[in-house]
Design a protein around this motif. Structure first.
Motif, PDB file in Angstrom:
ATOM      1  N   TYR A 102       0.971  -1.147  -0.854  1.00 55.64           N
ATOM      2  CA  TYR A 102       0.194  -0.051  -0.128  1.00 55.64           C
ATOM      3  C   TYR A 102       0.853   0.920   0.134  1.00 55.64           C
ATOM      4  O   TYR A 102       1.991   1.154   0.488  1.00 55.64           O
ATOM      5  N   SER A 157       2.513   1.007   3.579  1.00 56.66           N
ATOM      6  CA  SER A 157       2.447   0.369   5.047  1.00 56.66           C
ATOM      7  C   SER A 157       2.226  -0.872   4.200  1.00 56.66           C
ATOM      8  O   SER A 157       1.692  -1.324   2.946  1.00 56.66           O
ATOM      9  N   ARG A 158       2.223  -1.884   4.835  1.00 57.81           N
ATOM     10  CA  ARG A 158       1.193  -3.561   4.451  1.00 57.81           C
ATOM     11  C   ARG A 158      -0.077  -3.124   4.398  1.00 57.81           C
ATOM     12  O   ARG A 158      -0.342  -2.484   4.763  1.00 57.81           O
ATOM     13  N   THR A 159      -0.723  -4.142   3.331  1.00 57.02           N
ATOM     14  CA  THR A 159      -1.955  -4.353   3.219  1.00 57.02           C
ATOM     15  C   THR A 159      -2.864  -4.597   4.737  1.00 57.02           C
ATOM     16  O   THR A 159      -2.393  -5.336   5.936  1.00 57.02           O
ATOM     17  N   GLY A 160      -3.820  -4.528   3.941  1.00 54.82           N
ATOM     18  CA  GLY A 160      -4.630  -4.442   5.552  1.00 54.82           C
ATOM     19  C   GLY A 160      -5.289  -3.578   6.474  1.00 54.82           C
ATOM     20  O   GLY A 160      -4.754  -2.535   6.261  1.00 54.82           O
ATOM     21  N   TYR A 161      -5.817  -3.879   7.792  1.00 51.96           N
ATOM     22  CA  TYR A 161      -6.553  -2.596   8.306  1.00 51.96           C
ATOM     23  C   TYR A 161      -5.730  -2.849   9.473  1.00 51.96           C
ATOM     24  O   TYR A 161      -4.426  -3.693   9.609  1.00 51.96           O
ATOM     25  N   ASN A 162      -5.659  -2.202  10.633  1.00 56.59           N
ATOM     26  CA  ASN A 162      -4.591  -1.125  11.355  1.00 56.59           C
ATOM     27  C   ASN A 162      -2.815  -1.907  11.159  1.00 56.59           C
ATOM     28  O   ASN A 162      -2.593  -1.516  12.115  1.00 56.59           O
ATOM     29  N   GLN A 163      -2.738  -1.407  10.298  1.00 54.59           N
ATOM     30  CA  GLN A 163      -1.264  -1.155   9.469  1.00 54.59           C
ATOM     31  C   GLN A 163      -0.884  -0.131   9.506  1.00 54.59           C
ATOM     32  O   GLN A 163      -1.272   1.045   8.905  1.00 54.59           O
ATOM     33  N   MET A 188      -3.122   0.384  -4.373  1.00 56.07           N
ATOM     34  CA  MET A 188      -3.383  -1.073  -3.185  1.00 56.07           C
ATOM     35  C   MET A 188      -2.275  -2.325  -3.194  1.00 56.07           C
ATOM     36  O   MET A 188      -1.722  -2.830  -2.679  1.00 56.07           O
TER      37      MET A 188
END
Lengths: 113, 113
Positions: free
Chosen positions: A31, A94-100, A50
Motif C-alpha cells: 500500500y 504500509s502493509r495491506t490490511g486494517y490497522n497497519q 493497493m
C-alpha cells in the motif's frame, strides 16, 4: 534503514510546467498513498495504491496523476500545475490490511507561481 | 460523513505539567485509531494504534486511550522535546478493501522549560 524517500524536498516552479515528485519505499509495502497538508485543513489524501498497477482516487485527486509500475515506487505527477497546488506533500506506505500503520516520507514543499 | 476532530488546536505547557489531548471521531465501523507525532519539516511519525474501546497503550511519557467516541493522548510530566504536532487518524470499515486514514487537523503542543 526502513524509509520512504521523496524527491525533491523543495521545488519552486511556474504554472503549467509539468512536474513529477518521486516516492520510493524499501519496506516491500503493498500500500502506498499521497497526501497534501495545508494550514487549517490537515492531511488530505490525493491518491492511493493497493498494489502494482492498482490505483484509486482519494479525497482531492483533481489536477494530479499517479502510476504504480513497480512495488517500491509511486510517483505523483502534476501535468499542468496551478497556484492552488502549492502545498506540502507527503508520501506514505504500509502493509495491506486494517490497522497497519503508515510510514511517511519527510515531505516535498511545492510552490507554484 | 466520517469525521475526526482534535482539541485543543494548540496547547502550551510548562515542563512537568501533565495534560491530555482529545480526538473525537464519527465513523461507521472503526477499524483502528492511530496517533502520530509530527515535528517541523518532517513527516508524521507513528506512535500508537488502538483497536477497541477500553484499550490503552503507553510509550515513555505518552499514554493513549480509546472509548467508543473519542481517544485521549495523555502526556505525563512533559519535557521540551515532547513539543510537536500530534495527529489523530481513524481507519473505517469499508468492507473488502483496506480503509484509508482520515486525519484530524492536529494539536500543536509546546512545552516550555
Amino acid at each position: 534503514e526502513a524509509q520512504v524517500t521523496q524527491n525533491p524536498r523543495y521545488l519552486i516552479t511556474v504554472t503549467g510546467k509539468k512536474l513529477t515528485v518521486t516516492c520510493s519505499q524499501n519496506m516491500n509495502h503493498e500500500y502506498m498513498s499521497w497526501y497534501r497538508q495545508d494550514p487549517g485543513l490537515g492531511l488530505r489524501q490525493i491518491y492511493y495504491s493497493m498494489n502494482v498497477e492498482v490505483t484509486d482516487k482519494g479525497d482531492v485527486p483533481e489536477g494530479y496523476k499517479v502510476s504504480r509500475k513497480e512495488k517500491r515506487n509511486f510517483p505523483l505527477i502534476l501535468e499542468s500545475p496551478s497556484p492552488n497546488q502549492t502545498s506540502l506533500y507527503f508520501c506514505a506506505s504500509s502493509r495491506t490490511g486494517y490497522n497497519q500503520p503508515q510510514h511517511f516520507g519527510d515531505g516535498t514543499r511545492l510552490s507554484i507561481l | 460523513e466520517d469525521q475526526v476532530t482534535q482539541s485543543p488546536e494548540a496547547l502550551r505547557l510548562q515542563e512537568g505539567e501533565s495534560s491530555s489531548l482529545n480526538c473525537s471521531y464519527t465513523v461507521s465501523g472503526l477499524r483502528g485509531l492511530f496517533w502520530y507525532r509530527q515535528d517541523p519539516g518532517k513527516g508524521p511519525e507513528f506512535l500508537f494504534t488502538l483497536y477497541s474501546a477500553g484499550e490503552e497503550k503507553e510509550k515513555e511519557r505518552l499514554k493513549a486511550t480509546l472509548t467508543k467516541k473519542e481517544s485521549f493522548l495523555h502526556i505525563t510530566a512533559p519535557k521540551p522535546e515532547d513539543s510537536a504536532t500530534y495527529l489523530c487518524a481513524v481507519q473505517a470499515n469499508y468492507g473488502g478493501s483496506q480503509g484509508n486514514l482520515i486525519f484530524g487537523k492536529g494539536t500543536k503542543l509546546s512545552v516550555k522549560p
